[in-house]
Design a protein around this motif. Structure first.
Motif, PDB file in Angstrom:
ATOM      1  N   GLU A  21      -3.018  -2.505 -24.784  1.00 22.41           N
ATOM      2  CA  GLU A  21      -4.069  -3.406 -25.245  1.00 22.41           C
ATOM      3  C   GLU A  21      -4.804  -4.018 -24.062  1.00 22.41           C
ATOM      4  OE1 GLU A  21      -2.011  -4.741 -29.479  1.00 22.41           O
ATOM      5  OE2 GLU A  21      -2.068  -6.197 -27.828  1.00 22.41           O
ATOM      6  N   HIS A  22      -6.108  -4.195 -24.251  1.00 24.85           N
ATOM      7  CA  HIS A  22      -6.974  -4.809 -23.245  1.00 24.85           C
ATOM      8  C   HIS A  22      -7.701  -5.966 -23.921  1.00 24.85           C
ATOM      9  CE1 HIS A  22      -6.571  -1.249 -20.531  1.00 24.85           C
ATOM     10  NE2 HIS A  22      -6.329  -0.659 -21.695  1.00 24.85           N
ATOM     11  N   TRP A  23      -7.528  -7.167 -23.395  1.00 23.44           N
ATOM     12  CA  TRP A  23      -8.137  -8.358 -23.978  1.00 23.44           C
ATOM     13  C   TRP A  23      -9.166  -8.951 -23.023  1.00 23.44           C
ATOM     14  CZ3 TRP A  23      -3.162 -11.502 -25.658  1.00 23.44           C
ATOM     15  CH2 TRP A  23      -2.499 -10.801 -26.680  1.00 23.44           C
ATOM     16  N   ILE A  24     -10.278  -9.391 -23.573  1.00 23.45           N
ATOM     17  CA  ILE A  24     -11.246 -10.198 -22.833  1.00 23.45           C
ATOM     18  C   ILE A  24     -11.495 -11.468 -23.637  1.00 23.45           C
ATOM     19  CG2 ILE A  24     -13.610 -10.391 -21.973  1.00 23.45           C
ATOM     20  CD1 ILE A  24     -13.591  -7.438 -21.419  1.00 23.45           C
ATOM     21  N   VAL A  25     -11.300 -12.612 -23.006  1.00 23.49           N
ATOM     22  CA  VAL A  25     -11.478 -13.891 -23.693  1.00 23.49           C
ATOM     23  C   VAL A  25     -12.972 -14.180 -23.819  1.00 23.49           C
ATOM     24  CG1 VAL A  25     -10.951 -16.345 -23.696  1.00 23.49           C
ATOM     25  CG2 VAL A  25      -9.296 -14.718 -22.740  1.00 23.49           C
ATOM     26  N   ILE A  26     -13.413 -14.413 -25.044  1.00 29.95           N
ATOM     27  CA  ILE A  26     -14.819 -14.704 -25.311  1.00 29.95           C
ATOM     28  C   ILE A  26     -15.090 -16.200 -25.207  1.00 29.95           C
ATOM     29  CG2 ILE A  26     -16.652 -14.578 -27.050  1.00 29.95           C
ATOM     30  CD1 ILE A  26     -15.198 -12.104 -28.179  1.00 29.95           C
ATOM     31  N   LYS A  27     -14.213 -17.002 -25.794  1.00 32.79           N
ATOM     32  CA  LYS A  27     -14.376 -18.455 -25.708  1.00 32.79           C
ATOM     33  C   LYS A  27     -13.037 -19.119 -25.977  1.00 32.79           C
ATOM     34  CE  LYS A  27     -15.870 -21.020 -28.929  1.00 32.79           C
ATOM     35  NZ  LYS A  27     -16.722 -21.787 -29.870  1.00 32.79           N
ATOM     36  N   GLY A  28     -12.927 -20.375 -25.541  1.00 35.44           N
ATOM     37  CA  GLY A  28     -11.707 -21.135 -25.753  1.00 35.44           C
ATOM     38  C   GLY A  28     -10.741 -20.994 -24.590  1.00 35.44           C
ATOM     39  N   GLU A  29      -9.551 -21.522 -24.781  1.00 36.16           N
ATOM     40  CA  GLU A  29      -8.511 -21.432 -23.762  1.00 36.16           C
ATOM     41  C   GLU A  29      -7.165 -21.263 -24.436  1.00 36.16           C
ATOM     42  OE1 GLU A  29      -7.350 -25.721 -22.316  1.00 36.16           O
ATOM     43  OE2 GLU A  29      -9.547 -25.575 -22.419  1.00 36.16           O
ATOM     44  N   GLY A  30      -6.237 -20.666 -23.709  1.00 37.00           N
ATOM     45  CA  GLY A  30      -4.934 -20.415 -24.296  1.00 37.00           C
ATOM     46  C   GLY A  30      -3.918 -20.040 -23.248  1.00 37.00           C
ATOM     47  N   CYS A  31      -2.822 -19.474 -23.717  1.00 36.44           N
ATOM     48  CA  CYS A  31      -1.745 -19.038 -22.834  1.00 36.44           C
ATOM     49  C   CYS A  31      -1.259 -17.676 -23.300  1.00 36.44           C
ATOM     50  CB  CYS A  31      -0.597 -20.047 -22.856  1.00 36.44           C
ATOM     51  SG  CYS A  31       0.821 -19.574 -21.826  1.00 36.44           S
ATOM     52  N   VAL A  32      -1.103 -16.762 -22.357  1.00 36.91           N
ATOM     53  CA  VAL A  32      -0.555 -15.442 -22.641  1.00 36.91           C
ATOM     54  C   VAL A  32       0.806 -15.325 -21.972  1.00 36.91           C
ATOM     55  CG1 VAL A  32      -0.793 -12.970 -22.251  1.00 36.91           C
ATOM     56  CG2 VAL A  32      -2.769 -14.299 -22.930  1.00 36.91           C
ATOM     57  N   SER A  33       1.795 -14.912 -22.756  1.00 32.53           N
ATOM     58  CA  SER A  33       3.121 -14.619 -22.215  1.00 32.53           C
ATOM     59  C   SER A  33       3.255 -13.107 -22.094  1.00 32.53           C
ATOM     60  CB  SER A  33       4.213 -15.168 -23.139  1.00 32.53           C
ATOM     61  OG  SER A  33       4.109 -16.566 -23.274  1.00 32.53           O
ATOM     62  N   LEU A  34       3.557 -12.637 -20.888  1.00 28.73           N
ATOM     63  CA  LEU A  34       3.789 -11.217 -20.630  1.00 28.73           C
ATOM     64  C   LEU A  34       5.184 -11.075 -20.041  1.00 28.73           C
ATOM     65  CD1 LEU A  34       0.347 -10.240 -19.054  1.00 28.73           C
ATOM     66  CD2 LEU A  34       1.113  -9.818 -21.386  1.00 28.73           C
ATOM     67  N   GLU A  35       6.108 -10.542 -20.857  1.00 30.43           N
ATOM     68  CA  GLU A  35       7.512 -10.489 -20.469  1.00 30.43           C
ATOM     69  C   GLU A  35       7.984 -11.889 -20.072  1.00 30.43           C
ATOM     70  OE1 GLU A  35       9.511  -8.192 -21.085  1.00 30.43           O
ATOM     71  OE2 GLU A  35       8.254  -6.435 -21.426  1.00 30.43           O
ATOM     72  N   LEU A  36       8.316 -12.133 -18.809  1.00 31.73           N
ATOM     73  CA  LEU A  36       8.859 -13.432 -18.405  1.00 31.73           C
ATOM     74  C   LEU A  36       7.818 -14.348 -17.770  1.00 31.73           C
ATOM     75  CD1 LEU A  36      12.271 -12.258 -16.905  1.00 31.73           C
ATOM     76  CD2 LEU A  36      11.799 -13.101 -19.211  1.00 31.73           C
ATOM     77  N   SER A  37       6.561 -13.911 -17.702  1.00 31.66           N
ATOM     78  CA  SER A  37       5.531 -14.724 -17.051  1.00 31.66           C
ATOM     79  C   SER A  37       4.589 -15.326 -18.085  1.00 31.66           C
ATOM     80  CB  SER A  37       4.735 -13.876 -16.056  1.00 31.66           C
ATOM     81  OG  SER A  37       3.984 -12.889 -16.746  1.00 31.66           O
ATOM     82  N   ASN A  38       4.035 -16.493 -17.750  1.00 32.51           N
ATOM     83  CA  ASN A  38       3.050 -17.166 -18.589  1.00 32.51           C
ATOM     84  C   ASN A  38       1.779 -17.381 -17.782  1.00 32.51           C
ATOM     85  OD1 ASN A  38       4.772 -17.579 -20.912  1.00 32.51           O
ATOM     86  ND2 ASN A  38       5.838 -19.132 -19.704  1.00 32.51           N
ATOM     87  N   LYS A  39       0.633 -17.181 -18.425  1.00 33.03           N
ATOM     88  CA  LYS A  39      -0.638 -17.313 -17.724  1.00 33.03           C
ATOM     89  C   LYS A  39      -1.636 -18.053 -18.600  1.00 33.03           C
ATOM     90  CE  LYS A  39      -4.495 -14.610 -15.859  1.00 33.03           C
ATOM     91  NZ  LYS A  39      -5.070 -13.256 -15.670  1.00 33.03           N
ATOM     92  N   ALA A  40      -2.268 -19.084 -18.030  1.00 34.64           N
ATOM     93  CA  ALA A  40      -3.354 -19.765 -18.734  1.00 34.64           C
ATOM     94  C   ALA A  40      -4.594 -18.875 -18.710  1.00 34.64           C
ATOM     95  CB  ALA A  40      -3.651 -21.108 -18.080  1.00 34.64           C
TER      96      ALA A  40
END
Length: 257
Positions: free
Chosen positions: A182-201
């Motif tokens: 999967e390939h995601w591009i954020v259009i608007k807003g803010e959030g957090c993505v968890s990928l395995e053991l890492s978290n990214k704003a």
């Protein structure tokens, strides 16, 4: 125009049919002289009424008040967005009459118009003119989820594209897929993505790559809706290509997003 969808309770059967045919909306709204909503008549209501008539009754003797249905869902003009969402989740609800606190009809919102509002992420008031919305854009159905909704915009044998909208504090399940990346591009807003053991704003404009077999989770951490474009590449895109590990909505045992 809303007035073109309205008819008085004493309107004859032929007038009701002509109104439905003329406006191509498959319904008319029955109002009294003060514009208070009395009932609705759909083409389905007419068919059911005709089937229930005895052989001694002519349908041409019927008036609108004898055809109308009074057990319908409506909202007041100051209802909130969440009330609209919950209303359209009801089975067979394709439109919502909007009334003021005196019961007078002020607007009509169809499910297709509401889906356009969701897709375009528009703020709205229930007194707005929804007739200008281009519902022909809805080539694919919008799929509501506990965290928001998604809309599939493209599906080929080796790719699928979606628009995903997550409500504030909404969270997709912690999951992984075996047959697609999967390939995601954020259009608007803010959030957090968890990928395995890492978290990214994440913020508008960010790109996230999720390889096959990678545990991932998306959370809306902001105060507005989080919207992103998703492109899936692989050889299978069914909802059963999901292993779910955690889900705040209690859906760990099934295979929907």
């Amino acid at each position: 125009m809303l007035d073109d969808l309205c008819i008085l309770p004493n309107a004859r059967f032929q007038e009701v049919l002509a109104q439905i045919e003329r406006e191509h909306k498959k319904l008319v709204l029955v109002i009294d002289a003060e514009k208070r909503l009395q009932g609705i008549i759909t083409d389905g209501d007419i068919r059911r009424k005709l089937l229930s008539l005895d052989t001694n009754t002519s349908p041409f003797d019927l008036q609108a008040y004898q055809l109308m249905r009074t057990n319908y869902l409506q909202l007041t003009k100051d209802a909130c967005r969440q009330q609209v969402i919950e209303s359209f989740k009801e089975e067979r609800i394709d439109f919502l009459p909007i009334v003021d606190h005196q019961g007078c009809l002020v607007n009509l919102l169809t499910k297709r118009q509401f889906h356009v509002l969701l897709l375009e992420d528009k703020d709205f008031k229930l007194t707005d003119d929804f007739s200008t919305l281009d519902t022909s854009r809805l080539e694919q159905e919008i799929y509501p989820r506990p965290w928001g909704f998604y809309k599939s915009t493209l599906l080929t044998p080796d790719a699928q594209a979606k628009v995903i909208c997550v409500e504030p504090q909404g969270k997709l399940s912690l999951q992984k897929h075996f047959r697609r990346e999967e390939h995601w591009i954020v259009i608007k807003g803010e959030g957090c993505v968890s990928l395995e053991l890492s978290n990214k704003a994440i913020y508008a404009g960010d790109y996230i790559y999720i390889p096959r077999g990678c545990k991932h989770q998306l959370t809306n951490t902001g105060k507005e809706r989080l919207m992103l474009a998703e492109v899936q590449l692989g050889d299978y895109f069914g909802e059963d290509d999901i292993i779910r590990y955690q889900d705040i909505y209690g859906r760990v045992s099934n295979h929907s997003l």
